[in-house]
Design an enzyme around this catalytic site. Structure first.
Site, short mmCIF file in Angstrom:
data_model
loop_
_atom_site.label_atom_id
_atom_site.label_comp_id
_atom_site.label_asym_id
_atom_site.label_seq_id
_atom_site.Cartn_x
_atom_site.Cartn_y
_atom_site.Cartn_z
N LYS A 55 0.84 -1.20 0.00
CA LYS A 55 0.00 0.00 0.00
C LYS A 55 0.87 1.25 0.00
CE LYS A 55 -0.30 0.20 5.06
NZ LYS A 55 -1.19 0.26 6.24
N TYR A 290 16.02 29.87 7.69
CA TYR A 290 14.97 30.65 8.34
C TYR A 290 15.12 30.64 9.86
CZ TYR A 290 12.32 30.74 3.94
OH TYR A 290 11.91 30.94 2.64
#
Length: 416
Positions: A55, A290
């Site tokens: 999956k 940042y």
């Protein structure tokens, strides 16, 4: 394909040049590792068949190539959560002659008719699903192969054990009329990664009780299945007729607090690499990325890796005052070393402090994670588990969240 366990006999870490195919990074998936891992799991559960869970694009490794490798390694079943994944496998030519295929997570409106026509086993977990499967069987003229999902204590999808009578009699009636074949009964464990947790025994007892009730009611089951990767490797009493490993198929440990992949004879299948985009000298005291979570403590060299959270690199693996960032292998041979992300993970890039006198250049390849190869100078190359530890998550998430824009390159070391 078992890697030598003695560090002195294992190969040194090597980084391969990228091929310039238009993206400055790639996820290399070794199909030989998947085959090896399935063989290992088969040996751990000698009395059971193996359903390889593929999956979520095979946990990020590539649905169809990974499924084919799992079957080549000995898996006789494949498992997916969504109907679309099952139909994609069948459309790619992965046929019922190669492996049975089970899909298990459905909401009202799912096209059960298409699944039955593709010879896909379907799971039911609620009364509405029984009605819809029976309707699809009547419409297509095909007998539906059904697995009944029972919630034995996880508190997630499945029929509660106390509510078994809300679905089992309807399934058996449909079986009597020929529209359904009740093939399997199954459940899922809440804490299999903690083998001694009392919930594991408690769920086992509930599962046994449900099996007894179902068989007394007339169910003639082909397969009973409960074990995921962790239970396949640690709890032979839970193997029953079929085991359903997912994470371990791709070479990661489902019990990292107890054993590494090498301890379990598993080989990580995915290696994520990127080319350095920029390499530049900076002064002591330079803030990095940042918010300047990281500041250089000396004159040094920074390297920019063009991958970020837009590619699935977890922002929680930023490095600085809050803790060490995600690990990255830089250099090769005797110069190989592991550095940590310096500063905040951005959407498209992260920064490494390469250190004063660094010799790396733009275009050189760095590795974010892969096989835990020993390094000549000590330590090992970083793994998905190391990134999970840095981000406060699990290794499943590290590979599964990897962005679609990173090319998957499938190799086969046994045939190279």
């Amino acid at each position: 394909m078992s890697l030598p366990t003695d560090p002195a006999t294992r190969p040194p870490a090597t980084l391969r040049p990228l091929d310039g195919a238009g993206y400055p990074a790639r996820a290399v998936v070794d199909l030989a590792a998947i085959r090896h891992n399935v063989r290992t799991l088969s040996e751990k559960a000698p009395g059971a068949e193996v359903l390889a869970v593929v999956k979520a694009d095979a946990y990020g490794h590539g649905l169809v190539p990974s499924a084919r490798a799992a079957v080549a390694g000995g898996a006789t079943w494949l498992g997916v959560a969504q109907a679309a994944e099952a139909l994609a496998l069948r459309a790619a030519g992965v046929g019922p002659g190669e492996a049975r295929l089970l899909t298990w997570l459905h909401a009202p409106g799912v096209d059960f008719a298409a699944l039955l026509e593709a010879d896909v086993d379907v799971s039911v977990a609620a009364p509405w699903a029984v009605d819809d499967v029976v309707a699809a069987a009547r419409a297509t003229g095909r007998t539906a192969r059904v697995h009944l999902k029972v919630d034995t204590g996880l508190g997630r999808n499945g029929v509660m054990a106390d509510d078994l009578d809300a679905v089992l009699p309807a399934l058996l009636r449909a079986e009597a009329e020929g529209t359904v074949r009740l093939v399997g009964l199954w459940s899922h464990l809440a804490l299999a990664d903690e083998p001694s947790h009392p919930s594991v025994l408690a769920q086992h007892e509930v599962f046994e009780d449900v099996l007894t009730r179902a068989e007394r009611a007339g169910a003639r089951l082909e397969v009973r299945h409960l074990a995921n990767s962790a239970a396949t490797l640690t709890a032979p009493e839970l193997h029953y007729d079929l085991v359903r490993p997912g994470l371990a198929v791709y070479g990661m440990s489902p019990v990292p607090q107890l054993a590494t992949p090498r301890d379990l004879d598993l080989v990580p299948a995915m290696t994520v690499e990127a080319s350095l985009a920029t390499v530049k000298p900076v002064r002591e005291g330079q803030g990095v990325s940042y918010a300047h979570l990281y500041t250089t403590t000396q004159d040094t060299v920074l390297g920019i890796v063009p991958l970020g959270y837009g590619d699935g690199i977890p922002r929680h693996a930023s490095g600085g005052s809050a803790g060490p960032g995600g690990p990255v292998l830089v250099g090769s041979g005797d110069a190989a070393r592991v550095l940590r992300i310096a500063g905040r993970v951005c959407m498209d890039q992260v920064v490494l402090d390469l250190g004063p006198g660094a010799t790396e250049r733009a275009g050189d390849v760095v590795r974010l994670f892969g096989v835990d190869e020993p390094l000549p100078g000590g330590g090992v190359a970083p793994t998905a588990q190391d990134w999970a530890d840095a981000a406060g998550t699990i290794s499943y998430e590290i590979t599964t969240r990897l962005g679609a824009r990173i090319p998957r390159v499938h190799i086969d070391t046994e045939h190279a």
